[in-house]
Scaffold this motif. Structure first.
Motif, PDB file in Angstrom:
ATOM      1  N   GLU B 176       0.835  -1.204   0.000  1.00 52.42           N
ATOM      2  CA  GLU B 176       0.000   0.000   0.000  1.00 52.42           C
ATOM      3  C   GLU B 176       0.869   1.255   0.000  1.00 52.42           C
ATOM      4  O   GLU B 176       0.580   2.224  -0.685  1.00 52.42           O
ATOM      5  N   ARG B 177       1.944   1.192   0.784  1.00 54.38           N
ATOM      6  CA  ARG B 177       2.848   2.339   0.818  1.00 54.38           C
ATOM      7  C   ARG B 177       3.410   2.607  -0.578  1.00 54.38           C
ATOM      8  O   ARG B 177       3.436   3.744  -1.049  1.00 54.38           O
ATOM      9  N   HIS B 180       0.775   3.766  -3.091  1.00 59.29           N
ATOM     10  CA  HIS B 180       0.432   5.149  -2.775  1.00 59.29           C
ATOM     11  C   HIS B 180       1.524   6.095  -3.277  1.00 59.29           C
ATOM     12  O   HIS B 180       1.255   7.124  -3.884  1.00 59.29           O
ATOM     13  N   LEU B 291       8.342  -5.073  -6.492  1.00 57.93           N
ATOM     14  CA  LEU B 291       8.516  -4.469  -5.170  1.00 57.93           C
ATOM     15  C   LEU B 291       9.825  -3.694  -5.104  1.00 57.93           C
ATOM     16  O   LEU B 291       9.882  -2.579  -4.590  1.00 57.93           O
ATOM     17  N   ALA B 292      10.878  -4.306  -5.653  1.00 59.06           N
ATOM     18  CA  ALA B 292      12.189  -3.658  -5.584  1.00 59.06           C
ATOM     19  C   ALA B 292      12.200  -2.384  -6.440  1.00 59.06           C
ATOM     20  O   ALA B 292      12.705  -1.336  -6.021  1.00 59.06           O
ATOM     21  N   ALA B 295      10.130   0.318  -4.728  1.00 61.07           N
ATOM     22  CA  ALA B 295      10.806   0.931  -3.581  1.00 61.07           C
ATOM     23  C   ALA B 295      11.807   1.975  -4.068  1.00 61.07           C
ATOM     24  O   ALA B 295      11.925   3.060  -3.492  1.00 61.07           O
ATOM     25  N   LEU B 296      12.525   1.663  -5.134  1.00 55.95           N
ATOM     26  CA  LEU B 296      13.490   2.628  -5.674  1.00 55.95           C
ATOM     27  C   LEU B 296      12.784   3.842  -6.248  1.00 55.95           C
ATOM     28  O   LEU B 296      13.198   4.983  -6.028  1.00 55.95           O
ATOM     29  N   VAL B 298       9.864   5.068  -5.501  1.00 53.93           N
ATOM     30  CA  VAL B 298       9.241   5.890  -4.466  1.00 53.93           C
ATOM     31  C   VAL B 298      10.295   6.723  -3.738  1.00 53.93           C
ATOM     32  O   VAL B 298      10.055   7.872  -3.369  1.00 53.93           O
ATOM     33  N   GLU B 299      11.475   6.146  -3.564  1.00 54.86           N
ATOM     34  CA  GLU B 299      12.556   6.904  -2.924  1.00 54.86           C
ATOM     35  C   GLU B 299      13.195   7.894  -3.900  1.00 54.86           C
ATOM     36  O   GLU B 299      14.068   8.668  -3.502  1.00 54.86           O
ATOM     37  N   GLY B 300      12.802   7.810  -5.152  1.00 52.68           N
ATOM     38  CA  GLY B 300      13.445   8.647  -6.153  1.00 52.68           C
ATOM     39  C   GLY B 300      14.861   8.207  -6.444  1.00 52.68           C
ATOM     40  O   GLY B 300      15.717   9.006  -6.811  1.00 52.68           O
ATOM     41  N   GLU B 301      15.110   6.923  -6.271  1.00 51.51           N
ATOM     42  CA  GLU B 301      16.485   6.431  -6.395  1.00 51.51           C
ATOM     43  C   GLU B 301      16.692   5.557  -7.629  1.00 51.51           C
ATOM     44  O   GLU B 301      17.739   4.940  -7.771  1.00 51.51           O
ATOM     45  N   ARG B 303      17.896   4.655 -10.957  1.00 52.85           N
ATOM     46  CA  ARG B 303      18.797   5.232 -11.945  1.00 52.85           C
ATOM     47  C   ARG B 303      18.836   4.281 -13.132  1.00 52.85           C
ATOM     48  O   ARG B 303      19.359   3.166 -13.011  1.00 52.85           O
TER      49      ARG B 303
END
Ligand SMILES: Cc1ncc(C[n+]2csc(CCOP(=O)(O)OP(=O)(O)O)c2C)c(N)n1
Ligand code: SF4
Ligand code: SF4
Ligand SMILES: [Mg+2]
Lengths: 321, 718
Positions: B176-177, B180, B291-292, B295-296, B298-301, B303
Motif C-alpha cells: 500500500e505504501r 500510494h 517491489l524492488a 521501492a526505488l 518511491v525513494e526517487g532512487e 537510476r
C-alpha cells in the motif's frame, strides 16, 4: 525482505557529490560575515555525508542568517520571524524521510521565537539547529538582541544596553529533554565542521550555538577571543570531537569534559570568560516526539482531506446563501 | 525363592506361555503402573486443552489453557480476592477441560460461559465477578482444542496461518505504501501537466464555493506556456505503470479491495504443492522485482543507467531464499501412511532444494507390524526415517514430537514455521486404534517417555555445531535411558511402599493389543526375586539360562499391583530403542559424545590460534593519522601562502582578486596564482583577513610602486 534487496540496490547507485551540488544563490552577506564560514561547513557536511539535495531541507526565520536556505541547493523554507522551529517540526512530522536543518539568528530564536525554542528542545525532534549568534539584529541594521553583551550601543540602546546577555547554552541545557548541545566559533572552521557533523549524527534536537561575527555592526566584539587563542576552551573527550595536532598547537586551553555529564555542562556554559568549544551535552536516550507519535497509517489523499475538512469545519463561517 | 521358575524362563526365551503357570496379558484391564495416576486427565492441570490464539501477531500463537489461567491468577490483586478467584478459575478450567474432552469444540470466551453456567447455574455475584475477571485477564480469543488425532494438523495449520498473517500484514503495508507513493508520482505529474491544468481541472480544484470568482479558461491559458506535456520520461511512466499493474494483479496476498482471488498455500500432498510452486515461480519473480523497482521509484532512487541492467536480469535467479521468504510458505499436511514412492520423491525434492515449504508428517500408529519382515517393531519408522533424512540435509528445520509435547515445543514450532527455508514436523498423535481405553494425550506422552518417539529439534540457524543446533530438551529426564516414575502403593501387609520405576519401551508396548503375546502375567504366588526391572537387566545378553527376568509393574482395574514378565524378543526391541536414544543423546552433546567433545575442545583452541598470527605480521607500519589538513609548519616565507584549513570562507581576499585567491573543494581560500595580481593586493588581503592567515611573502616584481611601504605593512604577516 524487500528492504534488503533495495538496500543493496541503493548502495549500487551511491553517488559522489561535489560541494557545488549544494551551492545555491551567491550569498549576499557582507564580506567577512561569519555566516559564510557556517555555510561552507554545512555544504561540506552535505557533500561528505552524501545527502540527497531533494531529501534535504533548510528552514529559517527572518534575519541575515535566515537567508541561509537561499544559498543551499536543497529544499528550503524561508519562514517568518521567530517561527523557523514550528515549521521545521511540521516538516519533520509530515516528511520523516527528509533531513531537516534549521538556521536561526539570536533575534529570531532568543527574542521573538523564544517560546518555540523552549518547546522545540522539549519535543526533541530529530533536526540540526544552528543558532547564528552575532549578538545583534543584523538585517535590520543594528538593534540590541537578547544576547548582546551589557553595554552594547545600538539603534535601540544608544546609551548602551542595560541587561546582562542571555546565555543560549544555559537556557538550552536547562530545558527538560535536552539531548544535544554544542558550541562552535565561526573562525575555527575545522572544529566548526566536526561539531556540525556530530550534531548531524545525533538523533534528536541537536542545538549548536555558533559564535558568529558581524563585522558590519559589531566589528570588534569578538577580537579579544579571536586574537587570544587561550580564551578558547577546547572541550576534549573520547565522546567529543577530535582535536587535530595542528589545532592543538594553537589552542592549548583544553578541558576534559564528558558530554554525558549534564551538571558539568551547565557549569561550563556559565563561564563567560572563555568560549568553550565542543560538545557540552549529548544524551541519545531521550525519545523523539515524532517517534512517540509515529503512526503507520498511510496518509492517503482522502485521509488527509478528511482530517483537514474536520479541522476547517470548526472555523468555517458559511457564506449566506 | 529368588530364581525365576522354569515356566518363566521358557516364556522369556521362547515366548511360549504355559497356561497353568502364567496368565495372558489383558491389555485392556492392565495398565503400566506409571500411567495409573493419570487415567482421568480432566482432574489434572496439564498442557491440554490448548487455545489456538487468534491475531497473536508476533506473540505466542497458542498456549495451554492452564497457563493462561495462571497468568490471570498471577496478576490478581489482594490475597483474599486471589484465593476466591483462584478457586473459581480452577473450577472453570476443569469444567472446560471436561467439556473439550467430551468433544465440545468452541472458542475460548464461549467455553468460559458454558463452563461457568454449568459450575454455577444460579446467579452468584462473586462467581460472576471471577468469570468476568478471567475473561478480561485472558483477553484472548481462539479455538480451544484437545489432544486428539486432529490436533497436529489443527495446531500446526494454526501456527502456519499466524505466521502467514504476519507476512501478509507486512506485505499489505509495504504494497500500500508503494502503490500510494507511485500513485503520488503520477498524480504530481498530472497536476503539473497541460492536461492537469486544463480549465475543467482547475475548476474542480477550487471547489464550488468560490468558483464563480475565477475565469478558469484564462487561468488555463496563462498556465499553458509553463506546463509540460509530462514531467516524466516515457520510460519512467511505463515502468511505474507496469509495476502498479503487477502489484494490483498479484495473487500471493489478499489485499483489501483487490478483485483477484489469492492463491491457496495449503496442500494435501507434496506433488501438488511442488507443481503449484513451480507454476507460480515466474509470477513470484515478477512481484519481487516489482517491489524492488517500486521501492526505488518511491525513494526517487531509480537510476536507469544502473538499475535497468539489474532488473533485466532479475528473473528466477534473483529468487534466493531471502526473496522467497517474503511470500507465504507452502504447507503440506500428510499422514505417514500416504508416503508412497512418488510422494516421498516430491517431499525429498522439496526439502533438498530448500523450497519454502513446511511439511507435517503425522504418525498415528507407532507400533505397526514390522516392515519387510525384519522382525523389528516399526516405531513410526517412516516418519522417523524422514526426520533423520531431513537432519542429514543440514538446511531443514526439523521438529519431532509427540502431540502431547507440542506445547513444550512451542518456541521451536514457531521458529520452524518462521524459518527461511524448509521445515519438517514429524508428529506422533497418540491416536492409535490398537491402544484402547487410554486418553490420546497419555498414549502420546507414554511414547515419548518410553523413548519410542523422542522429541527433538534441529535448527539450522542456531549455531555452528550440532550441539547448538540439535536439542532434546523437552524429553523427560533426558540424561537417563528411561525416565523414572514414583510409584506409591500399599503392600500385602498394608505398609506404604515408595518405589521408583523406569518407564521403558516394554511398558509402552504393553498398552498395544497386538503385542500381548510378548507378555505374561505372573500370579501373585509365583512372584520371585528373579523378576527384576527391565532396565537393570537390559545390558545382559543371555548365555545359558538367565537368573533374572525382566518384569514390569502394572495395575489392574481394581487398582491392584500386578507383575508381568517380558519375553526376550521384546527386550531386544527395548535394547534397540535404547541405542537409538543414545545416538540422539550423542548428537545433542548430552552423552559426552562427539559433539560434546568437539564443543569442549573448540573453546581453548581458538584463542590460542590468534597470537601466532599477530606475531607473524611484521611490526605494523602504522598508517599516518589521516592527513586531512595541510601542514601548518610555515613554508619558506618568500612565497605567499594561506593557512587554508583556518580560512573561515569570509570572501574578503576573493573579492580583492578572484584570480589570485580562490576557494578549494572545501570552500576555503588558497592562492591559486600569485602572479595574477600585485604585491599590494596580497598585503591588503592579509590586512583584511580577520583570522590573519594570509602571508604575502616577498614581492616578485621589484618595480612595483610603493614597495618599501608595502613591505613594512606586510611585516606582521610574514
Ligand atoms: C514579526 C516581525 N517582527 C519584526 C521583524 C523585523 N525583523 C527582521 S529581522 C529582525 C531581527 C533579526 O535578528 P537576528 O535574528 O539576530 O538575525 P541576524 O540578522 O542577526 O542574522 C527583525 C526584528 C520582522 N521581520 N517580523
Ligand atoms: S549585517 Fe552582519 S550578520 Fe548581516 S550579513 Fe552583514 S556581517 Fe553578516
Ligand atoms: S580573507 Fe582570510 S578568512 Fe577570508 S576567505 Fe580569505 S583567507 Fe579565508
Ligand atoms: Mg543576530
Amino acid at each position: 525482505m524487500t528492504t534488503m534487496a533495495t538496500e543493496c540496490l541503493l548502495q549500487l547507485c551511491e553517488e559522489r557529490h561535489e560541494i557545488e551540488d549544494y551551492q545555491g544563490g551567491v550569498p549576499r552577506w557582507c564580506t567577512g560575515c561569519g555566516d559564510n564560514a557556517i555555510l561552507a561547513a554545512v555544504q561540506r557536511l552535505c557533500r561528505d555525508e552524501g545527502l540527497h539535495p531533494e531529501k534535504t531541507v533548510f528552514v529559517s526565520g527572518i534575519g541575515c542568517s535566515s537567508r541561509f536556505p537561499h544559498y543551499m541547493r536543497t529544499y528550503g523554507f524561508h519562514g517568518i520571524h521567530g517561527r523557523a522551529l514550528p515549521v521545521a517540526e511540521g516538516i519533520r512530522l509530515a516528511r520523516p524521510d527528509l533531513k531537516v536543518f534549521v538556521n536561526t539568528g539570536d533575534g529570531d530564536c532568543c527574542s521573538i521565537g523564544a517560546a518555540h525554542w523552549i518547546h522545540a528542545i522539549r519535543y526533541n525532534m530529530n533536526m540540526t539547529v544552528f543558532l547564528h549568534d552575532n549578538q545583534i539584529y543584523g538585517l535590520t541594521k543594528m538593534q540590541a538582541s537578547p544576547t548582546s553583551p551589557r553595554g552594547t550601543k545600538s539603534n535601540t540602546t544608544p546609551r548602551g544596553s542595560y541587561l546582562e546577555a542571555l546565555q543560549p547554552l544555559s537556557v538550552t541545557l536547562g530545558v527538560q529533554n535536552v539531548s544535544f548541545v554544542a558550541q562552535a566559533v565561526d573562525w575555527i572552521p575545522e572544529m566548526l565542521y566536526d561539531i556540525v557533523k556530530a550534531a548531524y549524527h545525533h538523533r534528536g534536537f541537536s542545538f549548536i550555538r555558533i559564535v558568529q561575527r558581524c563585522p558590519e555592526w559589531l566589528p570588534k566584539v569578538w577580537d579579544p577571543w579571536l586574537h587570544d587563542p587561550s580564551r578558547i576552551q577546547v572541550l576534549t573527550h573520547e565522546d567529543g570531537v577530535p582535536v587535530s595536532e595542528s589545532l592543538a598547537k594553537v589552542y592549548r586551553n583544553r578541558l576534559e569534559h564528558d558530554p554525558a555529564n549534564l551538571n558539568r555542562a551547565r557549569e561550563i556554559a556559565a563561564d563567560t570568560d572563555n568560549i568553550p568549544v565542543g560538545i557540552l551535552y549529548r544524551n541519545p536516550e531521550v525519545p523523539c516526539y515524532e517517534d512517540l507519535r509515529a503512526s503507520t497509517r498511510l496518509r492517503t489523499t482522502d485521509y488527509v482531506k478528511a482530517g483537514l475538512e474536520t479541522e476547517f469545519d470548526k472555523f468555517t463561517i458559511w457564506p449566506q446563501a | 525363592m529368588n530364581m525365576p521358575s522354569e515356566a518363566q524362563v521358557t516364556f522369556f526365551l521362547t515366548g511360549r506361555r504355559a497356561a497353568q503357570e502364567l496368565e495372558a496379558l489383558d491389555t485392556v484391564r492392565l495398565r503400566p503402573a506409571a500411567l495409573a495416576a493419570y487415567l482421568d486427565l480432566t482432574r489434572l492441570r496439564h498442557d491440554f486443552p490448548v487455545v489456538l490464539i487468534e491475531d497473536a501477531g508476533e506473540g505466542a500463537a497458542f498456549a495451554a489453557l492452564s497457563a493462561l489461567v495462571d497468568g490471570v491468577l498471577e496478576s490478581a490483586p489482594g490475597a483474599g480476592e486471589q484465593t476466591r478467584l483462584r478457586a473459581h478459575a480452577l473450577r472453570i478450567e476443569r469444567e472446560i477441560r471436561t467439556l473439550v474432552a467430551n468433544g465440545a469444540s468452541d472458542r475460548l470466551p464461549a467455553l468460559i460461559d458454558s463452563a461457568a453456567a454449568r459450575v454455577a447455574p444460579l446467579p452468584d455475584r462473586a462467581f460472576a465477578e471471577s468469570v468476568q475477571r478471567l475473561r478480561e485477564g485472558m483477553a484472548r480469543d481462539g479455538l480451544v482444542v484437545d489432544c486428539n488425532a486432529a490436533l497436529p494438523r489443527r495446531l500446526l495449520g494454526h501456527v502456519w496461518r499466524s505466521v502467514a498473517r504476519v507476512k501478509g500484514e507486512a506485505f499489505r503495508a509495504e504494497a500500500e505504501r508503494l502503490m500510494h507513493g507511485l500513485d503520488a508520482i503520477l498524480r504530481a505529474d498530472h497536476a503539473q501537466s497541460r492536461r492537469g491544468r486544463a480549465a475543467t481541472e482547475l475548476r474542480a480544484a477550487i471547489g464550488t464555493a468560490h468558483a464563480e470568482a475565477f475565469d478558469f479558461e484564462r487561468m488555463a491559458q496563462l498556465l499553458a506556456p509553463v506546463s509540460a506535456e509530462s514531467t516524466l520520461s516515457p520510460a519512467r511512466r511505463a515502468r511505474i505503470e507496469s509495476v502498479l499493474t503487477v502489484l494490483r494483479g498479484q495473487r500471493f496476498f489478499a489485499l483489501p479491495g483487490s478483485a483477484v482471488e489469492p492463491y491457496a498455500f495449503e496442500f494435501e500432498d507434496c506433488a501438488s504443492a511442488l507443481s503449484a510452486f513451480r507454476a507460480r515461480l515466474p509470477e513470484m519473480a515478477a512481484l519481487a522485482r516489482a517491489l524492488a523497482v517500486a521501492a526505488l521509484e518511491v525513494e526517487g532512487e531509480y537510476r536507469e543507467a544502473r538499475h535497468d541492467a539489474v532488473f533485466a536480469d532479475f528473473d528466477l535467479t534473483g529468487m534466493d531464499a531471502e526473496a522467497l521468504a517474503q511470500f507465504p510458505d507452502l504447507l503440506v499436511c500428510l499422514n505417514e501412511k500416504a508416503l508412497h514412492t512418488p510422494e516421498n520423491q516430491a517431499l525429498g525434492e522439496m526439502l533438498e532444494s530448500g523450497l519454502p515449504v513446511k511439511v507435517l508428517v503425522q504418525t498415528d500408529d507407532l507400533l505397526e507390524a514390522p516392515l519387510a519382515g525384519s522382525g523389528h517393531l516399526a516405531m513410526g519408522s517412516r516418519g522417523r526415517q524422514l526426520a533423520s533424512m531431513a537432519l542429514g540435509l543440514n538446511e531443514v528445520y526439523v521438529v519431532q514430537s509427540a502431540s502431547s509435547n507440542l506445547v513444550a515445543m512451542r518456541e521451536h514450532v514457531e521458529r520452524a514455521m518462521r524459518y527461511v527455508g524448509p521445515a519438517l514436523f514429524s508428529v506422533y498423535s497418540g491416536a492409535s486404534e490398537h491402544i484402547g481405553g487410554l486418553p490420546v494425550y497419555l498414549v502420546a506422552a507414554a511414547a515419548m517417555d518410553a523413548r519410542a518417539f523422542p522429541a527433538f529439534s534441529y535448527d539450522p540457524a542456531a549455531g555452528g555445531d550440532w550441539a547448538s543446533r540439535f536439542s532434546l530438551e523437552t524429553n523427560t529426564q533426558l540424561e537417563r535411558d528411561w525416565p523414572l516414575h514414583r510409584l506409591e502403593y500399599e503392600d500385602s501387609e498394608q505398609q506404604r511402599v515408595v518405589e521408583e520405576i523406569g518407564f521403558t519401551l516394554a511398558d509402552f508396548v504393553a498398552c498395544d493389543t497386538r503385542y500381548a503375546r510378548h507378555y505374561a502375567q505372573v500370579p501373585r504366588e509365583k512372584w520371585n526375586g528373579g523378576m527384576v526391572a527391565l532396565e537393570s537387566c537390559i545390558a545382559e545378553t543371555a548365555r545359558g539360562l538367565p537368573e533374572r527376568l525382566p518384569s514390569l509393574v502394572m495395575v489392574d482395574a481394581e487398582n491392584r499391583l500386578q507383575r508381568v514378565i517380558v519375553d526376550d524378543k521384546l527386550v531386544r526391541e527395548a535394547r534397540r530403542c535404547r541405542e537409538m536414544w543414545h545416538s540422539l543423546q550423542e548428537l545433542a552433546g548430552a552423552r559426552g559424545g562427539q559433539a560434546a567433545r568437539a564443543k569442549a575442545q573448540s573453546a581453548p583452541v581458538e584463542p590460542q590460534a590468534a597470537p601466532p598470527a599477530a606475531e607473524a605480521s611484521p611490526p605494523a607500519q602504522m598508517p599516518a593519522p589521516a592527513a586531512a589538513e595541510a601542514p601548518t609548519s610555515a613554508p619558506p616565507s618568500d612565497e605567499p601562502y594561506i593557512e587554508t584549513p583556518r580560512c573561515s570562507s569570509c570572501n574578503e581576499c576573493i573579492q580583492i582578486n578572484p584570480r589570485m585567491f580562490a576557494y578549494d573543494a572545501n570552500q576555503q581560500a588558497r592562492i591559486v596564482d600569485a602572479s595574477a595580481g600585485t604585491y599590494r593586493e596580497l598585503v591588503e588581503a592579509a590586512e583584511n583577513c580577520q583570522v590573519a592567515i594570509i602571508h604575502p611573502g616577498k614581492p616578485k616584481n621589484p618595480k612595483e610602486p610603493d614597495l618599501e611601504e608595502l613591505l613594512k605593512r606586510a611585516e606582521p604577516f610574514l
